[in-house]
Design a protein around this motif. Structure first.
Motif, mmCIF file in Angstrom:
data_model
loop_
_atom_site.group_PDB
_atom_site.id
_atom_site.type_symbol
_atom_site.label_atom_id
_atom_site.label_comp_id
_atom_site.label_asym_id
_atom_site.label_seq_id
_atom_site.Cartn_x
_atom_site.Cartn_y
_atom_site.Cartn_z
ATOM 1 N N SER A 58 0.545 -0.726 0.336
ATOM 2 C CA SER A 58 0.273 -0.033 -0.135
ATOM 3 C C SER A 58 0.671 1.179 -0.038
ATOM 4 O O SER A 58 0.608 2.101 -0.800
ATOM 5 C CB SER A 58 -1.126 -0.198 1.143
ATOM 6 N N THR A 96 -18.252 2.950 -2.028
ATOM 7 C CA THR A 96 -17.247 2.056 -2.199
ATOM 8 C C THR A 96 -16.816 1.366 -3.802
ATOM 9 O O THR A 96 -18.535 0.880 -4.386
ATOM 10 C CB THR A 96 -17.716 0.723 -1.076
ATOM 11 N N LYS A 149 -14.158 -7.491 0.997
ATOM 12 C CA LYS A 149 -13.132 -7.196 0.998
ATOM 13 C C LYS A 149 -12.328 -7.472 2.188
ATOM 14 O O LYS A 149 -12.576 -7.881 3.379
ATOM 15 C CB LYS A 149 -13.941 -5.677 1.013
ATOM 16 N N TYR A 184 -8.557 -5.896 3.463
ATOM 17 C CA TYR A 184 -8.335 -5.397 4.235
ATOM 18 C C TYR A 184 -8.744 -3.549 3.600
ATOM 19 O O TYR A 184 -8.289 -2.730 2.316
ATOM 20 C CB TYR A 184 -6.721 -5.597 3.975
ATOM 21 N N THR A 185 -8.844 -2.497 4.266
ATOM 22 C CA THR A 185 -8.939 -1.283 4.027
ATOM 23 C C THR A 185 -7.361 -0.226 4.438
ATOM 24 O O THR A 185 -7.405 -0.645 5.527
ATOM 25 C CB THR A 185 -10.186 -0.474 4.270
ATOM 26 N N HIS A 186 -6.712 -0.077 3.686
ATOM 27 C CA HIS A 186 -5.482 0.545 4.558
ATOM 28 C C HIS A 186 -5.656 1.927 4.341
ATOM 29 O O HIS A 186 -5.345 2.556 5.651
ATOM 30 C CB HIS A 186 -4.066 0.422 3.264
ATOM 31 N N SER A 227 -7.727 0.196 -1.214
ATOM 32 C CA SER A 227 -8.729 -1.003 -0.422
ATOM 33 C C SER A 227 -8.126 -2.150 -1.553
ATOM 34 O O SER A 227 -7.917 -1.810 -2.371
ATOM 35 C CB SER A 227 -10.389 -0.723 -0.724
ATOM 36 N N TYR A 280 -9.159 -6.552 -1.605
ATOM 37 C CA TYR A 280 -10.093 -7.554 -1.927
ATOM 38 C C TYR A 280 -9.026 -8.790 -2.817
ATOM 39 O O TYR A 280 -8.341 -9.367 -3.037
ATOM 40 C CB TYR A 280 -10.822 -7.013 -3.003
#
Length: 208
Positions: free
Chosen positions: A70, A115, A128, A130-132, A137, A139
């Protein structure tokens, strides 16, 4: 006589100004259209832990890896991306892949109103992982999921997967591919955000 010349010159200037305004309007409209078509999303595809045979199950290890990815993506540094590379298999396919895929979706808005949505071969994918940050995001597409949904390549897919120059060079006999273009299987990713939509392909082939 001078009056006639003056009238004639005035007429020429008016015509010239009219044409100039018309040309400027056309150019401005093209610029506006171009700006409206700028993509608001970017996408990236990776094998789990950058290993196409990875069997890692520890979510902490995977999240730490995604954090590093990320930071590189947000800095806009160069990064290997399956969506934009030749995988070493026939016609650039990924060769014998057997692990989960991780898809990163980056929006140009720091606080997106909606989203992004991912579709696998037309089916909505909601996993989904992990959302950094609000605009980045991740997936997860499990191996058994994408393997089951991968499909044969048809003529429509070929037109989207391969560049026009590549297809024309084959058609004109200038280049002979190492395998038929329909060789292997694909997973089509349609990624949408607001009014923007992009399509990417994961192309896999198998052999010894």
């Amino acid at each position: 006589m001078k009056l006639v010349i003056l009238i004639f010159l005035t007429f020429i200037v008016l015509i010239s100004c009219k044409e100039t305004r018309k040309e400027s309007f056309t150019i401005e409209k093209e610029i506006v259209d171009s700006e409206n078509n700028v993509e608001k999303i970017n996408s990236y595809c990776f094998y789990k832990l950058d290993d196409k045979y990875s069997t890692e199950k520890d979510s902490l290890i995977i999240v730490n890896w995604l954090k590093k990815k990320s930071h590189i993506i947000l800095k806009k540094d160069s990064i290997q991306n399956i969506f934009y590379r030749n995988g070493g298999g026939p016609n650039g396919a990924e060769w014998n892949p057997a692990t989960d895929l991780f898809i990163a979706v980056l929006t140009t808005q720091n606080v997106p109103a909606n989203t992004p949505e991912i579709y696998l071969n037309g089916k909505l994918h909601k996993n989904k992982f992990y959302t950094h940050s609000p605009n980045l995001s991740w997936y997860k597409v499990k191996y058994n999921v994408w393997k089951r949904q991968a499909k044969d390549i048809d003529s429509i897919d070929m037109q989207k997967m391969f560049s026009t120059n590549f297809l024309n060079s084959i058609k004109n006999g200038e280049f002979e591919p190492m395998a038929p273009l329909e060789n292997g299987e694909i997973l089509r990713f349609d990624i949408s955000y607001e009014k923007s939509r992009i399509t990417k392909f994961f192309h896999a082939a198998y052999g010894e």
